[in-house]
Scaffold this motif. Structure first.
Motif, PDB file in Angstrom:
ATOM      1  N   LEU A   1       0.791  -1.227   0.000  1.00  0.00           N
ATOM      2  CA  LEU A   1       0.000   0.000   0.000  1.00  0.00           C
ATOM      3  C   LEU A   1       0.825   1.279   0.000  1.00  0.00           C
ATOM      4  CD1 LEU A   1      -2.778  -0.920   2.613  1.00  0.00           C
ATOM      5  CD2 LEU A   1      -3.071  -0.686   0.138  1.00  0.00           C
ATOM      6  N   ALA A   2       1.945   1.282   0.682  1.00  0.00           N
ATOM      7  CA  ALA A   2       2.635   2.530   1.020  1.00  0.00           C
ATOM      8  C   ALA A   2       3.411   3.134  -0.136  1.00  0.00           C
ATOM      9  CB  ALA A   2       3.580   2.293   2.192  1.00  0.00           C
ATOM     10  N   THR A   3       3.497   4.461  -0.119  1.00  0.00           N
ATOM     11  CA  THR A   3       4.539   5.153  -0.884  1.00  0.00           C
ATOM     12  C   THR A   3       5.724   5.445   0.030  1.00  0.00           C
ATOM     13  OG1 THR A   3       3.603   7.355  -0.412  1.00  0.00           O
ATOM     14  CG2 THR A   3       2.849   6.234  -2.411  1.00  0.00           C
ATOM     15  N   ARG A   4       5.446   5.505   1.346  1.00  0.00           N
ATOM     16  CA  ARG A   4       6.499   5.680   2.356  1.00  0.00           C
ATOM     17  C   ARG A   4       6.157   4.787   3.552  1.00  0.00           C
ATOM     18  NH1 ARG A   4      10.984   8.886   1.691  1.00  0.00           N
ATOM     19  NH2 ARG A   4      10.662  10.215   3.501  1.00  0.00           N
ATOM     20  N   VAL A   5       7.172   4.144   4.107  1.00  0.00           N
ATOM     21  CA  VAL A   5       6.985   3.282   5.273  1.00  0.00           C
ATOM     22  C   VAL A   5       7.849   3.804   6.410  1.00  0.00           C
ATOM     23  CG1 VAL A   5       7.262   0.963   6.236  1.00  0.00           C
ATOM     24  CG2 VAL A   5       6.507   1.237   3.875  1.00  0.00           C
ATOM     25  N   ALA A   6       7.242   3.935   7.588  1.00  0.00           N
ATOM     26  CA  ALA A   6       7.987   4.265   8.802  1.00  0.00           C
ATOM     27  C   ALA A   6       7.955   3.029   9.697  1.00  0.00           C
ATOM     28  CB  ALA A   6       7.378   5.462   9.520  1.00  0.00           C
ATOM     29  N   VAL A   7       9.094   2.353   9.812  1.00  0.00           N
ATOM     30  CA  VAL A   7       9.181   1.163  10.659  1.00  0.00           C
ATOM     31  C   VAL A   7       9.523   1.626  12.073  1.00  0.00           C
ATOM     32  CG1 VAL A   7      10.246  -1.094  11.001  1.00  0.00           C
ATOM     33  CG2 VAL A   7      10.007  -0.164   8.685  1.00  0.00           C
ATOM     34  N   MET A   8       8.685   1.228  13.043  1.00  0.00           N
ATOM     35  CA  MET A   8       8.836   1.723  14.411  1.00  0.00           C
ATOM     36  C   MET A   8       9.166   0.606  15.388  1.00  0.00           C
ATOM     37  SD  MET A   8       5.771   4.569  14.628  1.00  0.00           S
ATOM     38  CE  MET A   8       6.389   5.168  16.212  1.00  0.00           C
ATOM     39  N   LYS A   9       9.906   0.974  16.416  1.00  0.00           N
ATOM     40  CA  LYS A   9      10.231   0.064  17.516  1.00  0.00           C
ATOM     41  C   LYS A   9      10.486   0.906  18.760  1.00  0.00           C
ATOM     42  CE  LYS A   9      13.808  -3.073  19.235  1.00  0.00           C
ATOM     43  NZ  LYS A   9      15.197  -3.543  19.042  1.00  0.00           N
ATOM     44  N   GLY A  10       9.795   0.600  19.837  1.00  0.00           N
ATOM     45  CA  GLY A  10      10.025   1.282  21.098  1.00  0.00           C
ATOM     46  C   GLY A  10       9.875   2.783  21.042  1.00  0.00           C
ATOM     47  N   GLY A  11       8.915   3.267  20.250  1.00  0.00           N
ATOM     48  CA  GLY A  11       8.664   4.703  20.169  1.00  0.00           C
ATOM     49  C   GLY A  11       9.643   5.465  19.310  1.00  0.00           C
TER      50      GLY A  11
ATOM     51  N   PRO B   1       9.527 -15.214   4.379  1.00  0.00           N
ATOM     52  CA  PRO B   1      10.348 -15.266   5.592  1.00  0.00           C
ATOM     53  C   PRO B   1      11.281 -14.055   5.677  1.00  0.00           C
ATOM     54  CG  PRO B   1      10.419 -17.363   4.405  1.00  0.00           C
ATOM     55  CD  PRO B   1       9.782 -16.363   3.488  1.00  0.00           C
ATOM     56  N   SER B   2      11.731 -13.766   6.876  1.00  0.00           N
ATOM     57  CA  SER B   2      12.551 -12.580   7.084  1.00  0.00           C
ATOM     58  C   SER B   2      13.954 -12.778   6.525  1.00  0.00           C
ATOM     59  CB  SER B   2      12.618 -12.243   8.572  1.00  0.00           C
ATOM     60  OG  SER B   2      13.259 -13.289   9.284  1.00  0.00           O
ATOM     61  N   MET B   3      14.693 -11.680   6.432  1.00  0.00           N
ATOM     62  CA  MET B   3      16.076 -11.735   5.956  1.00  0.00           C
ATOM     63  C   MET B   3      16.908 -12.627   6.879  1.00  0.00           C
ATOM     64  SD  MET B   3      18.801  -8.608   5.345  1.00  0.00           S
ATOM     65  CE  MET B   3      18.194  -8.074   3.748  1.00  0.00           C
ATOM     66  N   ASN B   4      17.748 -13.452   6.282  1.00  0.00           N
ATOM     67  CA  ASN B   4      18.694 -14.257   7.056  1.00  0.00           C
ATOM     68  C   ASN B   4      19.837 -13.353   7.527  1.00  0.00           C
ATOM     69  OD1 ASN B   4      17.537 -17.020   6.470  1.00  0.00           O
ATOM     70  ND2 ASN B   4      17.967 -16.350   4.377  1.00  0.00           N
ATOM     71  N   ILE B   5      20.123 -13.373   8.808  1.00  0.00           N
ATOM     72  CA  ILE B   5      21.235 -12.601   9.379  1.00  0.00           C
ATOM     73  C   ILE B   5      22.281 -13.608   9.853  1.00  0.00           C
ATOM     74  CG2 ILE B   5      21.925 -10.878  11.062  1.00  0.00           C
ATOM     75  CD1 ILE B   5      19.933  -9.839   8.988  1.00  0.00           C
ATOM     76  N   ILE B   6      23.412 -13.664   9.144  1.00  0.00           N
ATOM     77  CA  ILE B   6      24.374 -14.748   9.318  1.00  0.00           C
ATOM     78  C   ILE B   6      25.723 -14.180   9.767  1.00  0.00           C
ATOM     79  CG2 ILE B   6      25.431 -16.735   8.174  1.00  0.00           C
ATOM     80  CD1 ILE B   6      23.252 -16.337   5.949  1.00  0.00           C
TER      81      ILE B   6
ATOM     82  N   ALA C   1      17.713  -0.451   7.362  1.00  0.00           N
ATOM     83  CA  ALA C   1      18.635   0.405   8.108  1.00  0.00           C
ATOM     84  C   ALA C   1      19.367  -0.336   9.213  1.00  0.00           C
ATOM     85  CB  ALA C   1      17.878   1.596   8.697  1.00  0.00           C
ATOM     86  N   ASN C   2      18.763  -1.399   9.721  1.00  0.00           N
ATOM     87  CA  ASN C   2      19.401  -2.171  10.794  1.00  0.00           C
ATOM     88  C   ASN C   2      18.823  -3.578  10.825  1.00  0.00           C
ATOM     89  OD1 ASN C   2      16.876  -1.933  12.220  1.00  0.00           O
ATOM     90  ND2 ASN C   2      17.535   0.068  12.981  1.00  0.00           N
ATOM     91  N   VAL C   3      19.360  -4.399  11.706  1.00  0.00           N
ATOM     92  CA  VAL C   3      18.950  -5.807  11.786  1.00  0.00           C
ATOM     93  C   VAL C   3      17.477  -5.924  12.165  1.00  0.00           C
ATOM     94  CG1 VAL C   3      19.285  -7.951  13.094  1.00  0.00           C
ATOM     95  CG2 VAL C   3      21.270  -6.679  12.244  1.00  0.00           C
ATOM     96  N   TYR C   4      16.993  -5.031  13.039  1.00  0.00           N
ATOM     97  CA  TYR C   4      15.580  -5.091  13.429  1.00  0.00           C
ATOM     98  C   TYR C   4      14.674  -4.944  12.208  1.00  0.00           C
ATOM     99  CZ  TYR C   4      11.048  -3.679  15.203  1.00  0.00           C
ATOM    100  OH  TYR C   4       9.703  -3.602  15.419  1.00  0.00           O
ATOM    101  N   VAL C   5      14.921  -3.934  11.379  1.00  0.00           N
ATOM    102  CA  VAL C   5      14.101  -3.726  10.181  1.00  0.00           C
ATOM    103  C   VAL C   5      14.243  -4.911   9.230  1.00  0.00           C
ATOM    104  CG1 VAL C   5      13.720  -2.243   8.176  1.00  0.00           C
ATOM    105  CG2 VAL C   5      14.269  -1.221  10.382  1.00  0.00           C
ATOM    106  N   ALA C   6      15.477  -5.420   9.078  1.00  0.00           N
ATOM    107  CA  ALA C   6      15.720  -6.552   8.186  1.00  0.00           C
ATOM    108  C   ALA C   6      14.892  -7.761   8.578  1.00  0.00           C
ATOM    109  CB  ALA C   6      17.205  -6.909   8.200  1.00  0.00           C
TER     110      ALA C   6
END
Length: 366
Positions: free
Chosen positions: A200-210, A237-242, A226-231
């Motif tokens: 749906l989005a043209t812009r996404v704001a991914v939030m964590k802990g305010g 399935p989510s991105m593999n972080i190896i 931008a970081n492992v949390y967003v990945a």
């Protein structure tokens, strides 16, 4: 001029800080999705935009006007709630026109607006029914119709599809996207569903802990989190972080990943700035590989990875293969019937889309 500007907005409840200096700006016609798990502050932020929650610090501006102290009715917004919030004793027509009636709009104008909204949402045949006679999807269309006739500067959607079943959720997602394309109105949409955000989005704001972890176009959030949390949060399935390390070979970067009982996997062609390359050479990193970046290869393919497949999960259009790399569980999305459980496989990696994260800060390395 931006339609919506959120400038260093804070929200506290006593000593608890729920939102921590959130800043977001979107233009006319943008579709902003506030994405995150329960408790991340996304609904609180939406309620502050709407005027349903007081602002502890910072400013909210709509069309350049500071609205911190304005009541919801004076903010030129329309909100669609998760619970639909329809009046049960009123017909669909009466529900849609109620706000206009309160504002003293003449009956002829109200009827014209109701007809236009009903035609747009394909609910003209439902205008004389009560909410109890409607399905969940039809009720959601009525709630959207009530918002449309206000012709606001800003639409606010608070998890509008969460009460619908899976099939209807997909259908309504398409309807909302079509509605946005037709009206061109600015929308702020709250969800915990990353598929809704991506589609749906043209812009996404991914939030964590305010805190907004990343604000960008959906594809950028997916390709370069931008970081492992967003990945890990965006993608299914989510991105593999190896765990791995970076080595320089002939001036080029190679990611090296340990493989149990096998020779280490070497993935060449990693792209980093010269500054980052010199900083992280021969150091530990976190290697980010999306499941679809794997493909079935052979031992001669550059960057081939030999693994022992543990579990295979057929999904119909593709197969999810689970195996170990770098001491962690990794998932690959592959075409059907190309690998089998409890057997070795040789996989290639699309190195052009591999990303690296700092193992200490977990931030994306550029």
């Amino acid at each position: 001029m931006s339609t919506l500007e959120i400038d260093r907005v804070r929200k506290t409840y006593g000593n608890l800080e729920v939102l921590k200096e959130v800043s977001i700006s979107i233009g006319t016609g943008d579709f902003l999705v506030l994405l995150g798990p329960s408790g991340c502050g996304k609904s609180t932020l939406l309620n502050m935009i709407a005027g349903l929650e007081n602002i502890s610090g910072g400013e909210v501006r709509i069309a350049g006007k500071v609205v911190n102290e304005l009541s919801p009715k004076d903010r030129d917004i329309a909100m669609v709630f998760q619970s639909y919030a329809l009046y049960p004793t009123m017909t669909v027509r009466q529900n849609i026109e109620f706000g206009m009636k309160i504002r003293g709009i003449p009956p002829a104008h109200r009827e014209k607006a109701v007809r236009a909204a009903a035609d747009l949402l394909q609910i003209t045949h439902l205008l004389d029914r009560k909410p109890s006679q409607l399905s969940g999807g039809q009720r959601q269309r009525v709630a959207m119709g009530r918002a449309i006739v206000r012709q606001p500067k800003l639409f606010l959607f608070d998890e509008p599809l969460s009460n619908l079943d899976a099939k209807l959720r997909v259908d309504m997602r398409t309807e909302i996207k079509r509605l946005h394309a037709r009206l061109g109105t600015t929308i702020v949409y709250v969800t915990h569903d990353q598929i809704e955000a991506m589609t749906l989005a043209t812009r996404v704001a991914v939030m964590k802990g305010g805190v907004v972890q990343q604000l960008d176009e959906p594809q950028t959030v997916y390709d370069r989190p931008a970081n492992v949390y967003v990945a890990r949060f965006v993608g299914s399935p989510s991105m593999n972080i190896i765990p791995g390390k970076v080595e320089i070979e002939g001036g080029a970067l190679t990611a090296v990943i340990d493989v149990a009982n096998r020779q280490a996997a070497r993935i060449p062609g990693i792209t980093l700035s010269s500054q980052a390359a010199s900083k992280y050479a021969n150091r530990k990193v976190l290697v980010g590989i999306r499941p679809e970046m794997f493909s079935v290869g052979n031992g001669q393919t550059q960057g081939a990875v030999s693994v022992d497949v543990d579990v295979v999960e057929p999904t119909g259009p593709d197969t999810l293969a689970v195996f170990q790399l770098g001491g962690v569980e990794v998932t690959a999305r592959l075409p059907p019937r190309q690998v089998s459980a409890r057997t070795p496989a040789t996989l290639s990696v699309d190195t052009s889309k591999v990303v690296l994260f700092d193992p200490d800060s977990e931030e994306l390395m550029n």
